[in-house]
Write a protein that holds these residues in place. Structure first.
Motif, PDB file in Angstrom:
ATOM      1  N   SER A  11       0.825  -1.225   0.000  1.00  0.00           N
ATOM      2  CA  SER A  11       0.000   0.000   0.000  1.00  0.00           C
ATOM      3  C   SER A  11       0.857   1.273   0.000  1.00  0.00           C
ATOM      4  CB  SER A  11      -0.893   0.053   1.239  1.00  0.00           C
ATOM      5  OG  SER A  11      -1.744  -1.044   1.273  1.00  0.00           O
ATOM      6  N   LYS A  39       6.515  -5.256  12.834  1.00  0.00           N
ATOM      7  CA  LYS A  39       5.944  -5.469  14.176  1.00  0.00           C
ATOM      8  C   LYS A  39       6.991  -5.186  15.270  1.00  0.00           C
ATOM      9  CE  LYS A  39       2.186  -7.174  12.188  1.00  0.00           C
ATOM     10  NZ  LYS A  39       1.019  -6.328  11.965  1.00  0.00           N
ATOM     11  N   LYS A  51       1.691  -1.744  10.415  1.00  0.00           N
ATOM     12  CA  LYS A  51       1.438  -1.891   8.977  1.00  0.00           C
ATOM     13  C   LYS A  51       2.208  -0.823   8.224  1.00  0.00           C
ATOM     14  CE  LYS A  51      -3.126  -3.839   9.510  1.00  0.00           C
ATOM     15  NZ  LYS A  51      -4.442  -4.000   8.974  1.00  0.00           N
ATOM     16  N   VAL A  52       2.406  -1.057   6.935  1.00  0.00           N
ATOM     17  CA  VAL A  52       2.971  -0.025   6.072  1.00  0.00           C
ATOM     18  C   VAL A  52       1.856   0.470   5.153  1.00  0.00           C
ATOM     19  CG1 VAL A  52       5.318  -0.895   6.166  1.00  0.00           C
ATOM     20  CG2 VAL A  52       3.779  -1.769   4.385  1.00  0.00           C
ATOM     21  N   GLU A  64      -1.547   5.538   7.490  1.00  0.00           N
ATOM     22  CA  GLU A  64      -2.692   5.464   6.570  1.00  0.00           C
ATOM     23  C   GLU A  64      -2.320   6.099   5.217  1.00  0.00           C
ATOM     24  OE1 GLU A  64      -5.509   3.764   6.478  1.00  0.00           O
ATOM     25  OE2 GLU A  64      -5.092   2.933   8.438  1.00  0.00           O
ATOM     26  N   SER A  65      -2.310   5.244   4.201  1.00  0.00           N
ATOM     27  CA  SER A  65      -1.836   5.679   2.877  1.00  0.00           C
ATOM     28  C   SER A  65      -2.624   6.862   2.310  1.00  0.00           C
ATOM     29  CB  SER A  65      -1.886   4.501   1.896  1.00  0.00           C
ATOM     30  OG  SER A  65      -3.195   3.959   1.817  1.00  0.00           O
TER      31      SER A  65
HETATM   32  N1  GSH Z   1      -5.434   1.150   5.731  1.00  0.00           N
HETATM   33  C1  GSH Z   1      -4.010   0.961   5.670  1.00  0.00           C
HETATM   34  C2  GSH Z   1      -3.738  -0.469   5.268  1.00  0.00           C
HETATM   35  C3  GSH Z   1      -2.268  -0.779   5.322  1.00  0.00           C
HETATM   36  C4  GSH Z   1      -2.003  -2.257   5.121  1.00  0.00           C
HETATM   37  O1  GSH Z   1      -2.884  -3.124   5.263  1.00  0.00           O
HETATM   38  N2  GSH Z   1      -0.746  -2.565   4.811  1.00  0.00           N
HETATM   39  C5  GSH Z   1      -0.340  -3.937   4.651  1.00  0.00           C
HETATM   40  C6  GSH Z   1       0.610  -4.050   3.455  1.00  0.00           C
HETATM   41  S1  GSH Z   1      -0.197  -3.653   1.932  1.00  0.00           S
HETATM   42  C7  GSH Z   1       0.439  -4.360   5.879  1.00  0.00           C
HETATM   43  O2  GSH Z   1       1.282  -3.633   6.353  1.00  0.00           O
HETATM   44  N3  GSH Z   1       0.134  -5.553   6.377  1.00  0.00           N
HETATM   45  C8  GSH Z   1       0.841  -6.115   7.482  1.00  0.00           C
HETATM   46  C9  GSH Z   1      -0.070  -6.657   8.524  1.00  0.00           C
HETATM   47  O3  GSH Z   1      -1.307  -6.519   8.397  1.00  0.00           O
HETATM   48  O4  GSH Z   1       0.446  -7.220   9.483  1.00  0.00           O
HETATM   49  C10 GSH Z   1      -3.397   1.959   4.667  1.00  0.00           C
HETATM   50  O5  GSH Z   1      -4.025   2.198   3.615  1.00  0.00           O
HETATM   51  O6  GSH Z   1      -2.323   2.495   4.932  1.00  0.00           O
END
Ligand code: GSH
Length: 206
Positions: A11, A39, A51-52, A64-65
């Motif tokens: 994202s 983490k 999260k990224v 938040e992107s």
């Molecule tokens: N709503 C968040 C979603 C971010 C998201 O889900 N990122 C994923 C990668 S695309 C992530 O970091 N996942 C790791 C996890 O859920 O542990 C945004 O848009 O920034």
């Protein structure tokens, strides 16, 4: 200099695209997600969701992107926000629609098809979410009828944020050919130098 956390293949990619559109200096800190760097205690101080993406600009830390993209536009390229109040309303509308309505079923299918071993995939989840997509893509396709861009006469965050979500359809093998306004729109915006730079950064590094 802005620091963006996360690979362009996640994202964080839509933020890389926005940074390129804004022409602002930045560096990317990729996190090793297999090693759970996202983490780690150190990263959780930056994004407590683990999260990224996340972004640091001076003394501002953001996660938040979509919020990051609105900040980048506000700070460095206001044209991306639309040229009047009505347009700004519509830019928000499409961005929120993309993340709340369109991304939800796309991500459910993506998780099943890309991250779940075939024998553990849930066919019901895939079917339910795939069934939601035609209506959503019809909404987008109709909005693009005889329009080059979603809002006004120029490229805005509405296009960037919505196209970045819609493009998940490729990864799940969903055919967009029947949505001809959408495919023409995606072709136009994929010719933008900022988009092409983002695609280059997304490509697996040798
Ligand atoms: N709503 C968040 C979603 C971010 C998201 O889900 N990122 C994923 C990668 S695309 C992530 O970091 N996942 C790791 C996890 O859920 O542990 C945004 O848009 O920034």
């Amino acid at each position: 200099m802005i620091t963006l956390y996360g690979s362009p293949r996640t994202s964080a990619g839509r933020c890389v695209w926005a940074l390129e559109e804004a022409g602002v200096a930045y560096n990317i800190k990729e996190l090793d997600m297999r090693a759970k760097e996202h983490k780690s205690a150190e990263y959780l101080k930056i994004n407590p969701n683990g999260k990224v993406p996340a972004m640091i600009d001076g003394d501002l830390t953001l996660f938040e992107s979509m919020a990051i993209n609105f900040y980048i536009a506000e700070a460095y390229k206001k044209d991306l926000l639309g040229s009047n109040l009505q347009e700004r309303g519509l830019v928000h509308q499409w961005s929120f629609w993309a993340i709340a309505e369109l991304q939800a079923p796309l991500i459910e299918v993506f998780i099943q098809k890309v991250f779940t071993p075939e024998e553990k995939q849930d066919a019901k989840v895939i079917e339910l979410n795939l069934n939601e997509l035609p209506n959503l893509f019809n909404i987008l396709n109709s909005a693009l009828n005889e329009r080059k861009y979603l809002v006004g006469n120029q490229f805005t965050l509405a296009d960037l944020n919505t196209a970045s979500v819609a493009s998940i359809s490729k990864a799940i093998g969903f055919d967009l050919a029947p949505y001809s306004n959408m495919t023409s729109w995606m072709k136009v915006i994929s010719e933008r130098p900022a988009y092409q730079k983002y695609m280059t950064l997304r490509a697996p590094q040798r």
